[in-house]
Design a protein around this motif. Structure first.
Motif, PDB file in Angstrom:
ATOM      1  N   ILE A   1      57.204 165.539  30.723  1.00 18.13           N
ATOM      2  CA  ILE A   1      55.933 165.767  30.031  1.00 18.13           C
ATOM      3  C   ILE A   1      55.877 167.194  29.492  1.00 18.13           C
ATOM      4  CG2 ILE A   1      53.469 166.133  30.465  1.00 18.13           C
ATOM      5  CD1 ILE A   1      53.991 163.291  29.938  1.00 18.13           C
ATOM      6  N   ILE A   2      56.305 168.152  30.312  1.00 17.58           N
ATOM      7  CA  ILE A   2      56.319 169.554  29.870  1.00 17.58           C
ATOM      8  C   ILE A   2      57.257 169.723  28.680  1.00 17.58           C
ATOM      9  CG2 ILE A   2      56.977 171.895  30.559  1.00 17.58           C
ATOM     10  CD1 ILE A   2      56.034 171.189  33.395  1.00 17.58           C
ATOM     11  N   LYS A   3      58.433 169.077  28.741  1.00 13.73           N
ATOM     12  CA  LYS A   3      59.383 169.159  27.617  1.00 13.73           C
ATOM     13  C   LYS A   3      58.770 168.560  26.345  1.00 13.73           C
ATOM     14  CE  LYS A   3      63.508 169.638  25.696  1.00 13.73           C
ATOM     15  NZ  LYS A   3      63.304 168.971  24.413  1.00 13.73           N
ATOM     16  N   PHE A   4      58.048 167.460  26.512  1.00 13.23           N
ATOM     17  CA  PHE A   4      57.389 166.811  25.378  1.00 13.23           C
ATOM     18  C   PHE A   4      56.342 167.752  24.759  1.00 13.23           C
ATOM     19  CE2 PHE A   4      54.494 163.327  23.740  1.00 13.23           C
ATOM     20  CZ  PHE A   4      55.346 162.955  22.720  1.00 13.23           C
ATOM     21  N   ALA A   5      55.583 168.444  25.610  1.00 16.26           N
ATOM     22  CA  ALA A   5      54.572 169.378  25.122  1.00 16.26           C
ATOM     23  C   ALA A   5      55.209 170.557  24.398  1.00 16.26           C
ATOM     24  CB  ALA A   5      53.715 169.868  26.292  1.00 16.26           C
ATOM     25  N   ILE A   6      56.322 171.029  24.917  1.00 15.07           N
ATOM     26  CA  ILE A   6      57.030 172.143  24.259  1.00 15.07           C
ATOM     27  C   ILE A   6      57.525 171.718  22.879  1.00 15.07           C
ATOM     28  CG2 ILE A   6      59.095 173.597  24.382  1.00 15.07           C
ATOM     29  CD1 ILE A   6      58.729 173.636  27.427  1.00 15.07           C
ATOM     30  N   ASP A   7      58.035 170.506  22.755  1.00 15.78           N
ATOM     31  CA  ASP A   7      58.513 170.009  21.459  1.00 15.78           C
ATOM     32  C   ASP A   7      57.376 169.927  20.443  1.00 15.78           C
ATOM     33  OD1 ASP A   7      61.056 169.815  22.466  1.00 15.78           O
ATOM     34  OD2 ASP A   7      60.895 167.693  22.979  1.00 15.78           O
ATOM     35  N   PHE A   8      56.210 169.485  20.911  1.00 14.50           N
ATOM     36  CA  PHE A   8      55.057 169.432  20.008  1.00 14.50           C
ATOM     37  C   PHE A   8      54.644 170.837  19.564  1.00 14.50           C
ATOM     38  CE2 PHE A   8      53.693 164.970  20.850  1.00 14.50           C
ATOM     39  CZ  PHE A   8      53.371 164.650  19.548  1.00 14.50           C
ATOM     40  N   TYR A   9      54.706 171.762  20.486  1.00 17.74           N
ATOM     41  CA  TYR A   9      54.357 173.142  20.139  1.00 17.74           C
ATOM     42  C   TYR A   9      55.333 173.705  19.108  1.00 17.74           C
ATOM     43  CZ  TYR A   9      53.578 178.154  20.645  1.00 17.74           C
ATOM     44  OH  TYR A   9      53.334 179.476  20.398  1.00 17.74           O
ATOM     45  N   SER A  10      56.623 173.437  19.287  1.00 14.43           N
ATOM     46  CA  SER A  10      57.635 173.917  18.343  1.00 14.43           C
ATOM     47  C   SER A  10      57.419 173.310  16.960  1.00 14.43           C
ATOM     48  CB  SER A  10      59.038 173.572  18.857  1.00 14.43           C
ATOM     49  OG  SER A  10      59.276 174.166  20.112  1.00 14.43           O
ATOM     50  N   LEU A  11      57.116 172.017  16.920  1.00 19.01           N
ATOM     51  CA  LEU A  11      56.862 171.354  15.644  1.00 19.01           C
ATOM     52  C   LEU A  11      55.638 171.956  14.957  1.00 19.01           C
ATOM     53  CD1 LEU A  11      57.263 169.024  13.599  1.00 19.01           C
ATOM     54  CD2 LEU A  11      55.882 167.607  15.109  1.00 19.01           C
ATOM     55  N   ASN A  12      54.581 172.172  15.723  1.00 19.62           N
ATOM     56  CA  ASN A  12      53.352 172.720  15.151  1.00 19.62           C
ATOM     57  C   ASN A  12      53.562 174.142  14.622  1.00 19.62           C
ATOM     58  OD1 ASN A  12      50.342 172.511  14.796  1.00 19.62           O
ATOM     59  ND2 ASN A  12      50.416 174.286  16.168  1.00 19.62           N
ATOM     60  N   SER A  13      54.402 174.931  15.301  1.00 21.01           N
ATOM     61  CA  SER A  13      54.663 176.298  14.853  1.00 21.01           C
ATOM     62  C   SER A  13      55.427 176.332  13.533  1.00 21.01           C
ATOM     63  CB  SER A  13      55.440 177.054  15.928  1.00 21.01           C
ATOM     64  OG  SER A  13      56.709 176.462  16.139  1.00 21.01           O
ATOM     65  N   ILE A  14      56.216 175.300  13.270  1.00 19.01           N
ATOM     66  CA  ILE A  14      56.962 175.238  12.011  1.00 19.01           C
ATOM     67  C   ILE A  14      56.053 174.844  10.856  1.00 19.01           C
ATOM     68  CG2 ILE A  14      58.778 173.988  10.772  1.00 19.01           C
ATOM     69  CD1 ILE A  14      60.305 173.835  13.393  1.00 19.01           C
ATOM     70  N   ILE A  15      55.159 173.859  11.123  1.00 17.29           N
ATOM     71  CA  ILE A  15      54.313 173.328  10.054  1.00 17.29           C
ATOM     72  C   ILE A  15      53.102 174.217   9.787  1.00 17.29           C
ATOM     73  CG2 ILE A  15      52.847 171.374   9.403  1.00 17.29           C
ATOM     74  CD1 ILE A  15      54.722 169.550  10.905  1.00 17.29           C
ATOM     75  N   LYS A  16      52.536 174.790  10.849  1.00 14.48           N
ATOM     76  CA  LYS A  16      51.284 175.527  10.727  1.00 14.48           C
ATOM     77  C   LYS A  16      51.449 176.771   9.850  1.00 14.48           C
ATOM     78  CE  LYS A  16      47.547 177.444  13.543  1.00 14.48           C
ATOM     79  NZ  LYS A  16      47.095 177.741  14.921  1.00 14.48           N
TER      80      LYS A  16
END
Length: 550
Positions: A102-117
């Protein structure tokens, strides 16, 4: 815990089955879109089908109301040995793994959001293009298509965008998220990781196939695939242009279309799923047929039992109420109903009345209720007697203090009856059972349980006007006694217990038939450690203490 392990075993078995069908039969076919839905269908079925159970009821003949005292004495429960709690250990290990993913999944979402945002977005039709400066492989996430245009020529960029448009247009991100969710829940199952890889790879086959149809130069598209392999940075939980196994993608891109007749392979799962349901998802419940009891005098009495168990639904309780009212003119009311998370009964109060007759059963606590039933005894003349019968095994009588309080009572409205009936008082304390009989001119039967136990005892007493036939049955799985025509019936099919009459030890040849029912004042039954501690090794087969009226 056992139910959870069974569910996991069934679910993992279904995943393995669907993956094997895909790998051995469908993997090399060009039915890419069909394969997509097949793989998703396999995941959904694996999660849902083990939860669906069909209940089939079969009717069986009810067992005899009484077994011998001696048989019950042999049922000495074994001592429980404290063992290491594997259930808690397994749950702890699973929780640690689940939390990590779950933590790894949350980190991946954060990384994706940092690229798009914060990036500049170019809207074209239903697509949102983002041109980034990072050296990452092109990818799509729902309607977003992200790439670094400085790394590619115009023709290569065209190939990449056509590929990612297919992912975005067909919502392949949903497939990726579903497979990722299953890999988190079933992280311990190696098949789910192979299954997730098969889903991702098949999505690339779909995008390659559809993009190649819109491009004039198929070779240029293949060269673009090879060039993208130089990018090592990929964003998780997205459909990215780069994938491993580029050779397989190129091979599938140049492969001839599969023949339609090969679609029969999809139907191979139907008989297998049907067999799974028949073997594992049909629960057979046995219900007892109404009993007919013949007493020694020849009089026949019908005993109808309406059973209530922990899984009884409100609809089933309502059906019992209607039947009791219509068939027997008996009022049946339930209250204080509580259920646990699995919808099993943990508390119920049942009141049964017919004229002046009353019967009541109360069970409360955190545990599920013990099985019991409403008893309707009909004699040859049509007179009816109501009561409560419990269904209890020897192990379940080990109750914890304060868990529940069960009370069962039975009274008769036939006060004009002049025959000599019996009043029975039964107390249950661990492995000791005491039965006291007192002469009483009124027909009155009362049964109670110790409030510190989790078991209920039901007693049925019948009396014949002429022969004074008395029949006593306790349904706690411990003691059954029958007195007929002034004699006590006793079975000698197993090793005899030690018999003490008025404080004197009887020889092994002593026959209980020598005692008349009216001469017995009280009878106590000792089992297990209680019998041995009181009488030593002689009491290892149980002890029956009898006190006479003399």
């Amino acid at each position: 815990m056992e139910a959870l392990l069974i569910y996991i075993a069934k679910s993992c078995s279904l995943m393995l089955f669907f993956y094997c069908v895909y790998y051995f039969l469908l993997r090399k076919e060009t039915f890419f879109n069909n394969n997509r839905w097949f793989l998703l269908f396999g995941l959904i079925v694996s999660a849902v089908l083990p939860l669906l159970n069909y209940t089939r009821v079969i009717w069986i003949d009810a067992p005899a109301l009484g077994n011998s005292i001696q048989s019950s004495l042999m049922e000495i429960p074994e001592k429980e040995v404290s063992t290491f709690n594997w259930s808690h250990t397994i749950l702890l290990l699973y929780g640690i793994g689940f939390l990590a993913f779950i933590i790894k999944f949350a980190i991946d979402f954060y990384s994706l959001n940092s690229i798009i945002k914060g990036k500049k977005i170019q809207q074209q039709a239903d697509f949102k293009f983002i041109d980034v400066s990072e050296n990452i492989a092109p990818f799509s996430y729902f309607e977003y298509i992200v790439y670094n245009s400085s790394l590619y020529t115009s023709s290569e960029l065209e190939n990449i965008i056509e590929h990612e448009k297919v992912h975005s247009d067909q919502n392949h991100t949903v497939d990726v998220l579903i497979s990722r969710l299953f890999s988190i829940i079933f992280w311990f199952n190696p098949i789910i990781w192979l299954y997730k890889k098969a889903i991702t790879q098949n999505l690339e086959f779909i995008a390659d196939s559809e993009a190649a149809k819109k491009l004039q130069d198929k070779k240029s598209y293949q060269y673009t695939l090879l060039k993208i392999t130089t990018h090592e940075n990929c964003v998780a939980i997205t459909n990215h242009f780069y994938q491993s196994l580029i050779k397989k993608r190129i091979v599938m891109l140049n492969k001839n279309q599969s023949k339609k007749k090969n679609s029969w392979k999809y139907y191979t799962v139907i008989p297998a799923l049907a067999a799974f349901v028949l073997l594992f998802q049909i629960e057979v419940i046995a219900k007892e047929k109404p009993q007919t009891i013949k007493e020694t005098t020849g009089e026949t009495k019908a005993v109808d039992i309406y059973k209530i168990h922990k899984g009884s639904t409100d609809a089933e309780l309502s059906e019992i109420k209607n039947k009791l009212k219509e068939i027997h003119s008996v009022n049946f009311e339930v209250s204080d109903i509580k259920r646990d998370a699995k919808n099993n009964l943990t508390s119920i109060k049942v009141d049964v009345t017919r004229g002046k007759q009353q019967a009541q059963s109360i069970q409360t606590g955190d545990q599920t209720i013990k099985d019991f039933g409403v008893l309707i005894i009909t004699d040859q003349k049509g007179n009816k007697t109501i009561g409560i019968q419990t269904f209890e095994d020897s192990k379940s009588s080990k109750a914890k203090t304060g868990v529940s309080n069960n009370i069962t009572t039975l009274t008769s409205d036939d006060d004009s009856k002049k025959s000599t009936d019996s009043k029975i008082i039964i107390t249950n304390n661990n492995q000791n059972t005491k039965i006291e009989t007192n002469v009483n001119s009124n027909s009155n039967t009362s049964t109670k349980t110790n409030s510190n136990t989790n078991s209920t005892i039901s007693t049925i007493v019948t009396t014949d006007d002429n022969d004074a036939v008395t029949k006593i049955t306790t349904s706690n799985g411990k003691t059954n006694v029958a007195f007929s025509n002034g004699s006590s019936k006793f079975s000698n099919t197993q090793e005899s217990p030690l018999i003490i009459v008025d404080g004197k030890e009887m020889p092994s040849t002593f026959d209980l038939e020598d005692l008349k029912a009216q001469d017995i004042k009280s009878m106590s039954v000792f089992k297990g450690i209680n019998a041995v501690s009181k009488y030593g090794e002689k009491g290892s087969n149980g002890v029956i203490e009898i006190e006479t009226r003399k």
